[in-house]
Design an enzyme around this catalytic site. Structure first.
Site, PDB file in Angstrom:
ATOM      1  N   HIS A  41       0.973  -1.240   0.088  1.00  0.00           N
ATOM      2  CA  HIS A  41      -0.038   0.212   0.039  1.00  0.00           C
ATOM      3  C   HIS A  41       0.855   1.279  -0.011  1.00  0.00           C
ATOM      4  O   HIS A  41       0.419   2.408  -0.347  1.00  0.00           O
ATOM      5  CB  HIS A  41      -0.819  -0.001   1.091  1.00  0.00           C
ATOM      6  CG  HIS A  41      -1.953  -1.058   1.022  1.00  0.00           C
ATOM      7  ND1 HIS A  41      -3.289  -0.592   1.646  1.00  0.00           N
ATOM      8  CD2 HIS A  41      -2.156  -2.232   0.207  1.00  0.00           C
ATOM      9  CE1 HIS A  41      -4.137  -1.563   1.275  1.00  0.00           C
ATOM     10  NE2 HIS A  41      -3.337  -2.598   0.568  1.00  0.00           N
TER      11      HIS A  41
ATOM     12  N   HIS B 159      -2.070 -12.451  -2.061  1.00  0.00           N
ATOM     13  CA  HIS B 159      -2.896 -13.346  -1.163  1.00  0.00           C
ATOM     14  C   HIS B 159      -2.545 -14.707  -0.927  1.00  0.00           C
ATOM     15  O   HIS B 159      -3.551 -15.414  -0.515  1.00  0.00           O
ATOM     16  CB  HIS B 159      -4.488 -12.971  -2.268  1.00  0.00           C
ATOM     17  CG  HIS B 159      -4.971 -11.854  -2.139  1.00  0.00           C
ATOM     18  ND1 HIS B 159      -6.362 -11.410  -2.624  1.00  0.00           N
ATOM     19  CD2 HIS B 159      -4.550 -10.642  -1.447  1.00  0.00           C
ATOM     20  CE1 HIS B 159      -6.573 -10.137  -2.715  1.00  0.00           C
ATOM     21  NE2 HIS B 159      -5.486  -9.576  -2.094  1.00  0.00           N
TER      22      HIS B 159
END
Length: 738
Positions: A109, A272
């Site tokens: 991020h 993920h």
């Protein structure tokens, strides 16, 4: 206004009638923001040309971050980070006993705000520490990740910036969990204030999405679907759990970060493979973000009143998904679970749309209770990798070829986390990969004996005798150098990519005129290079502008020597990613009085934005505009802003005539983009101008600068200031000179 401001501040701001002071007609104190912008919200914000001033840097002008970083024992730093990752803290327990997945999200991020359209965002300055990024909904609870790293930052001090630490920690996390990364480069120096020059979107409410028009067309330069998200809504567009519709959003947003379909699949699946999402309870249990939280929170936010507020009771996205059975180990488990199970829609405990594997065994561990197991779950955006007709074959190939997947993820992660660092020459540390990648805009090594002062003088003479005008030489040099973006350190004159596609075909560069100039310059280059020494076209383009500026200054009565440093090289077509360079095409260039079609903002704002990307100060922007106008650098030789009777002479006429009290200005277009200046006494039309011209008389701060250069005693100062600003732009990408 936040309901959690400290009482002392609230008391100071609230009128006797109570409530929000702004709503009751009271302007905020200057320390609270507001000021002139509250009265005139559309005024030019020149402060973006004075960001990160030296007086705000506590380390002082003499601090050399590259030197400090070079003193680090990087393996020792990584060992300290690894210890943090596996030492769970009671105040914020680690999922599965390992902070690695949290730190991967933090690093991702930090870097993932980058967008290729203007080069802004990214990890390069550690902006995740500051508003608004520190309080974006998508960055929920990353304040804890950074706080966990404080002991490491404290230990290594200024030798390790926060910007580097965030990315290095992501790499260490991957390595600790069994993944072999592609490499790591340091060199991201911290800044000391929040960025105010990045347009994150038109919305004034978190997670709003007023950025779309037409058939879900995302506004440029934005790279996320909603305010406060990094990319896409994981539940699907506006929460609609449609994997096919979500795939369109994924392709758009990742593409705006310069990722292709393979890189996109690799990043999503690789990221993920680790960790989980958090949605143990309803969102109304979550308190204010860090920027709005009360003082006693000490920079932390999102205090959670659900259960213990942490661990198994944590709430971040509202989704409660763990993808694999080994969430702290690298594996191909994401693709295995994606393809081997069928999924049905369910709601998380927080009410968010997510998917659970039907008729699947409980093979996924609980993050905090070893006695519990769960069925695999997926996000809507995960299922996009299976059901989108483009993503599916890529995903299946990665599933069937784990080594190919690992390599693709390693490379995509490296690109993600290093995209805004500029050329490889700026990379620091022992883990920089030897391989040079196309997205790094590689340049060849210099070939042959460099030119000396005598050669430069000879070449200047040839350039000025070539038949090319001052206007042509200046315009070509400017077009080459002004592609530079300080945001991601791309573009600039080095490489002479102006002779390659796509730059040679850009409208702003007037392709036919440019081709004529390049033919002449290439002829001079070939003649010179037939001897023992070599000059690059990149150097020759800049030298042509240099010679032209010197000639124009002489015409104005001033003998100046414009500094020139040879050493540029010529890039090859093979090492130029044409599609990537398309993002550098100016939609406007106020320095050339060019305004492309379809711009939302008026020309003066676009001029300011261009100056900001060029890292110019307000005085530098001002003097460059004034000089380029009289040198004839306008797009298509437009008369707009050419406030002089002696074009090609480096005079301060632009400012003198703009501020002439005997001239009155009137708009000549319905949209007020062009104007004419008439003699107040006779009504005779004297000048024509654009908004990018007249702003130097209408804006009070720019007028103050224009007055300096319009003064009778400013002729010589104007020339020298123009030369200084010109040389700065010509050398913006000469990192070898710093």
């Amino acid at each position: 206004m936040s309901e959690n401001h400290d009482a002392i501040v609230t008391d100071a701001k609230t009128e006797e009638a109570g409530g929000c002071p702004v709503a009751h007609g009271r302007a905020p104190h200057p320390t609270q923001g507001g000021g002139n912008r509250q009265w005139w919200p559309e005024r030019l914000n020149l402060k973006i040309l004075a960001k990160n001033p030296a007086v705000a840097n506590p380390l002082g002008d003499g601090f050399d971050y590259a030197e400090a970083f070079g003193s680090l024992d990087l393996p020792a730093v990584k060992r300290d980070i690894a210890e943090v990752l596996t030492t769970s803290q009671d105040w914020w327990p680690a999922d599965f006993g390992h902070y690695g997945p949290l730190m991967i999200r933090m690093a991702w991020h930090s870097a993932g705000t980058y967008r290729i359209s203007d080069g802004r965002g990214g990890a390069g300055a550690g902006q995740q520490r500051f508003a608004p990024l520190n309080s974006w909904p998508d960055n929920g609870n990353l304040d804890k990740a950074r706080r966990l790293l404080w002991p490491v930052k404290k230990k290594y001090g200024q030798s390790l910036s926060w910007a580097d630490l965030l990315i290095l920690t992501g790499n260490v996390a991957l390595e600790q969990m069994g993944f072999e990364t592609f490499g790591f480069a340091g060199g991201r120096a911290d800044v000391w204030e929040a960025e105010e020059d990045v347009y994150w979107g038109p919305e004034t409410t978190w997670l709003d999405d007023r950025r779309y028009s037409g058939d879900r067309e995302l506004e440029n330069p934005l790279g996320a679907v909603q305010m406060g998200l990094i990319y896409v809504n994981p539940e699907g567009p506006n929460g609609n759990p449609d994997p096919i519709a979500a795939a369109r959003d994924i392709r758009e947003t990742f593409g705006r970060m310069a990722m292709n379909d393979e890189e996109t699949v690799a990043l999503i699946a690789g990221g993920h493979t680790f960790g989980k999402t958090h949605g143990a309870g309803p969102a109304d249990h979550v308190g204010d973000d860090p920027e709005a939280a009360s003082m006693e929170e000490q920079g932390l936010g999102w205090r959670n009143s659900f259960g213990t507020g942490k661990g198994g009771d944590a709430i971040t996205s509202g989704l409660e998904v763990t993808w694999t059975s080994t969430p702290t180990r690298w594996s191909n488990g994401f693709f295995k679970n994606l393809f081997e199970f069928e999924y049905e829609l369910e709601q998380s405990p927080a009410g968010a749309n997510q998917w659970v594997a039907k008729d699947a065994p409980e093979i996924v561990p609980d993050a905090h209770d070893p006695s519990k197991k769960h069925r695999p779950k997926m996000l809507t955006t995960d299922l996009s990798l299976r059901y989108d007709p483009i993503y599916e074959p890529i995903s299946r190939r990665f599933y069937e070829n784990p080594e190919e997947f690992a390599d693709a993820f390693a490379r995509a992660w490296y690109k993600l986390t290093h995209r805004d660092m500029g050329p490889k020459s700026l990379y620091l540390g022992p883990e920089v990969p030897e391989e040079t990648l196309l997205w790094q805009d590689p340049l060849p090594e210099a070939d042959g004996e460099p030119v000396d002062a005598e050669d430069v003088a000879t070449l200047k003479t040839k350039l000025l005798e070539s038949g090319l005008s001052v206007s042509q030489l200046v315009s070509t040099a400017w077009a080459s150098a002004s592609t530079f973006r300080g945001s991601d350190k791309r573009g600039g004159a080095n490489g002479a990519r102006i002779r390659l596609e796509p730059q040679r075909g850009w409208e702003v560069n007037e392709p036919d005129e440019l081709a004529q100039v390049l033919r002449v310059l290439e002829g001079i280059q070939q003649e010179f290079n037939s001897g023992t020494k070599k000059v690059s076209l990149a150097d020759l383009i800049v030298l042509g502008g240099t010679a032209a500026v010197e000639k124009a200054a002489k015409e104005a009565g001033f003998q100046v020597q414009v500094p020139f440093t040879a050493g540029r090289v010529d890039a090859t077509e093979e090492h130029t990613d044409a599609e990537s360079f398309e993002a550098l095409e100016p939609v406007a260039d106020g320095f050339r009085n060019y305004l492309g079609k379809g711009n939302r903002l008026p020309a003066e704002y676009l001029l300011l934005d261009r100056a900001n990307l060029l890292t110019l100060s307000a005085p530098e922007m001002t003097v460059l505009v004034g000089g380029l106008r009289v040198l004839g650098a306008n797009y298509q030789k437009s008369p707009l802003g050419a406030f002089t009777r002696t074009p090609g002479s480096l005079t301060n006429d632009f400012f003198v005539n703009l501020l002439d009290l005997g001239v009155t200005w009137k708009s000549t277009s319905e949209d007020q983009t062009t104007f004419e200046g008439r003699d107040a006494a006779t009504g005779e039309v004297k000048w024509a101008g654009s908004r990018a011209d007249l702003v130097f008389g209408s804006n009070s701060e720019l007028r103050a600068l224009a007055e300096v250069y319009a003064s009778d005693d400013a002729k010589e100062k104007f020339v020298h200031d123009f030369v200084d600003a010109w040389v700065k732009v010509m050398n913006l990408d000469r990192f070898d000179l710093v």
